[in-house]
Design an enzyme around this catalytic site. Structure first.
Site, PDB file in Angstrom:
ATOM      1  N   CYS A  47      -4.291  -1.456  -2.081  1.00  0.00           N
ATOM      2  CA  CYS A  47      -4.391  -0.024  -2.327  1.00  0.00           C
ATOM      3  C   CYS A  47      -5.237   0.121  -3.581  1.00  0.00           C
ATOM      4  CB  CYS A  47      -2.995   0.547  -2.554  1.00  0.00           C
ATOM      5  SG  CYS A  47      -2.972   2.280  -3.027  1.00  0.00           S
ATOM      6  N   ASN A  48      -6.340   0.853  -3.468  1.00  0.00           N
ATOM      7  CA  ASN A  48      -7.225   1.004  -4.622  1.00  0.00           C
ATOM      8  C   ASN A  48      -6.573   1.829  -5.722  1.00  0.00           C
ATOM      9  OD1 ASN A  48     -10.204   0.081  -3.659  1.00  0.00           O
ATOM     10  ND2 ASN A  48      -9.035   0.894  -1.951  1.00  0.00           N
ATOM     11  N   THR A  49      -5.859   2.889  -5.316  1.00  0.00           N
ATOM     12  CA  THR A  49      -5.230   3.776  -6.288  1.00  0.00           C
ATOM     13  C   THR A  49      -4.218   2.993  -7.121  1.00  0.00           C
ATOM     14  OG1 THR A  49      -5.413   5.423  -4.531  1.00  0.00           O
ATOM     15  CG2 THR A  49      -4.162   6.064  -6.469  1.00  0.00           C
TER      16      THR A  49
ATOM     17  N   CYS B 239     -10.902   3.259  -0.510  1.00  0.00           N
ATOM     18  CA  CYS B 239      -9.493   3.540  -0.221  1.00  0.00           C
ATOM     19  C   CYS B 239      -9.213   2.758   1.054  1.00  0.00           C
ATOM     20  CB  CYS B 239      -9.281   5.032   0.009  1.00  0.00           C
ATOM     21  SG  CYS B 239      -7.664   5.413   0.725  1.00  0.00           S
ATOM     22  N   THR B 240      -8.118   2.015   1.066  1.00  0.00           N
ATOM     23  CA  THR B 240      -7.897   1.099   2.192  1.00  0.00           C
ATOM     24  C   THR B 240      -7.551   1.827   3.500  1.00  0.00           C
ATOM     25  OG1 THR B 240      -5.618   0.799   1.434  1.00  0.00           O
ATOM     26  CG2 THR B 240      -7.248  -0.856   0.749  1.00  0.00           C
ATOM     27  N   HIS B 241      -7.293   3.121   3.419  1.00  0.00           N
ATOM     28  CA  HIS B 241      -7.093   3.892   4.656  1.00  0.00           C
ATOM     29  C   HIS B 241      -8.421   4.138   5.387  1.00  0.00           C
ATOM     30  CE1 HIS B 241      -3.142   4.878   2.973  1.00  0.00           C
ATOM     31  NE2 HIS B 241      -2.810   5.435   4.114  1.00  0.00           N
TER      32      HIS B 241
ATOM     33  N   TYR C 136      -0.634   8.553  -2.539  1.00  0.00           N
ATOM     34  CA  TYR C 136      -0.584   8.269  -3.976  1.00  0.00           C
ATOM     35  C   TYR C 136      -1.754   8.949  -4.702  1.00  0.00           C
ATOM     36  CZ  TYR C 136       2.846   4.361  -3.638  1.00  0.00           C
ATOM     37  OH  TYR C 136       3.957   3.584  -3.464  1.00  0.00           O
ATOM     38  N   GLY C 137      -2.819   9.206  -3.971  1.00  0.00           N
ATOM     39  CA  GLY C 137      -4.059   9.725  -4.583  1.00  0.00           C
ATOM     40  C   GLY C 137      -3.858  10.882  -5.562  1.00  0.00           C
TER      41      GLY C 137
ATOM     42  N   ASP D  25       0.870  -1.191   0.000  1.00  0.00           N
ATOM     43  CA  ASP D  25       0.000   0.000   0.000  1.00  0.00           C
ATOM     44  C   ASP D  25       0.902   1.234   0.000  1.00  0.00           C
ATOM     45  OD1 ASP D  25      -2.415   1.575   0.255  1.00  0.00           O
ATOM     46  OD2 ASP D  25      -1.915   1.881   2.359  1.00  0.00           O
ATOM     47  N   SER D  26       0.295   2.377  -0.269  1.00  0.00           N
ATOM     48  CA  SER D  26       1.047   3.628  -0.212  1.00  0.00           C
ATOM     49  C   SER D  26       1.457   3.961   1.223  1.00  0.00           C
ATOM     50  CB  SER D  26       0.181   4.764  -0.757  1.00  0.00           C
ATOM     51  OG  SER D  26      -0.966   4.909   0.059  1.00  0.00           O
TER      52      SER D  26
ATOM     53  N   GLU E 121      -2.591   8.886   8.146  1.00  0.00           N
ATOM     54  CA  GLU E 121      -1.128   8.733   8.193  1.00  0.00           C
ATOM     55  C   GLU E 121      -0.501   9.549   9.326  1.00  0.00           C
ATOM     56  OE1 GLU E 121       1.102   6.822   6.353  1.00  0.00           O
ATOM     57  OE2 GLU E 121      -0.553   5.838   5.305  1.00  0.00           O
TER      58      GLU E 121
END
Ligand code: DGL
Length: 263
Positions: free
Chosen positions: A68-70, A179-181, A37-38, A5-6, A147
């Protein structure tokens, strides 16, 4: 199993994989130094995602989950084509979870700018159900909130309410956390959209996908204690505090990693 993931978001997917497959060892890379990354270009996201995949390839993983979807939106197909192991993304899993739940077929997708621009969720949802309507909303303030570790503050609640304001006049019964966040903010998001809306993520469905693949190919780990390892490109103490809080596994093995990775 490699998970990338980012940043810390993919931990929401790793947690479900650990829950479903407790004997599997996970090697996780969070590119925290270059997160988010978005807002980045497709080219950049693809390059960074490839660097993480190559690092895990060199560490010898048996499969890879792009948590990570992005990154899934721009790099899934090329990695599936070129990596020597199976590669799964999270977007089809998220779309499937929503289609299973929705009754009205009016589905909101909360995601990064990159994922929204890619149109990948519309494509995935419509491929399962042509009668669905997808309402995408980019929430660029949410990832920095997670983050920074500030996700339980009053400020977070306020920022989330503001970010979801454009949905005020929309009708929908399901929200995909695309978004996995965002599952780290799930409680506040649920409070903001109200009790009649189901809020779901791709984490559980992705873990089922991993299970199906490994079971079908007789590659499940058995009778072994997992030896998870976590790698962050940025601050290890910040990654540690979020990862230990979220995973609730006690002290984790976390190392700093540089990308591109050299063995
Ligand atoms: N967690 C990521 C996702 O699922 C990306 C967040 C970001 O780096 O912008 O899209």
């Amino acid at each position: 199993i490699g998970v990338i993931d980012s940043g810390v978001g993919g931990l929401t997917v790793a947690k479900q994989i650990m829950k479903l497959l407790p004997e599997e060892t996970i090697y996780y890379i969070g590119d925290t130094a270059r997160c988010p990354y978005g807002p980045r270009s497709r080219k950049e996201v693809r390059e960074f995602t490839w660097q993480m995949a190559e690092a895990l390839r060199d560490m010898g993983v048996k499969m890879l989950v792009i948590a990570c979807n992005t990154a899934t939106a721009v790099a899934l197909h090329s990695l599936q084509k070129h990596m020597p192991f199976p590669v799964l993304g999270v977007i089809n899993a998220g779309a499937r979870a929503a289609i299973k739940k929705t009754k009205t077929h009016e589905i909101v997708v909360l995601a990064t700018e990159g994922t929204v621009k890619s149109g990948a969720y519309e494509e995935a949802v419509l491929s399962l159900s042509t009668s669905s309507r997808v309402i995408p909303l980019a929430c660029p303030t949410f990832v920095p909130l997670v983050e920074s570790g500030e996700y339980r503050s009053d400020f977070a609640t306020q920022l989330i309410a503001e970010g979801l304001e454009p949905l005020r006049d929309e009708r929908f019964d399901t929200v995909i956390l695309g978004c996995t966040h965002y599952p780290i903010l799930q409680k506040q998001i649920e409070a903001a959209v109200g009790p009649n809306v189901t809020v779901l993520s791709s984490a559980e469905e992705t873990a089922y996908d991993v299970d199906h693949y490994l079971t079908y190919n007789h590659e499940l780990a058995t009778n072994q204690a997992p030896q998870h390892k976590f790698f962050a490109t940025g601050s290890v103490p910040i990654f540690r505090s979020i990862a230990e809080d979220w995973l609730e596994l006690g002290e984790l093995h976390i190392e700093k990693i540089q990308l591109p990775y050299k063995k």
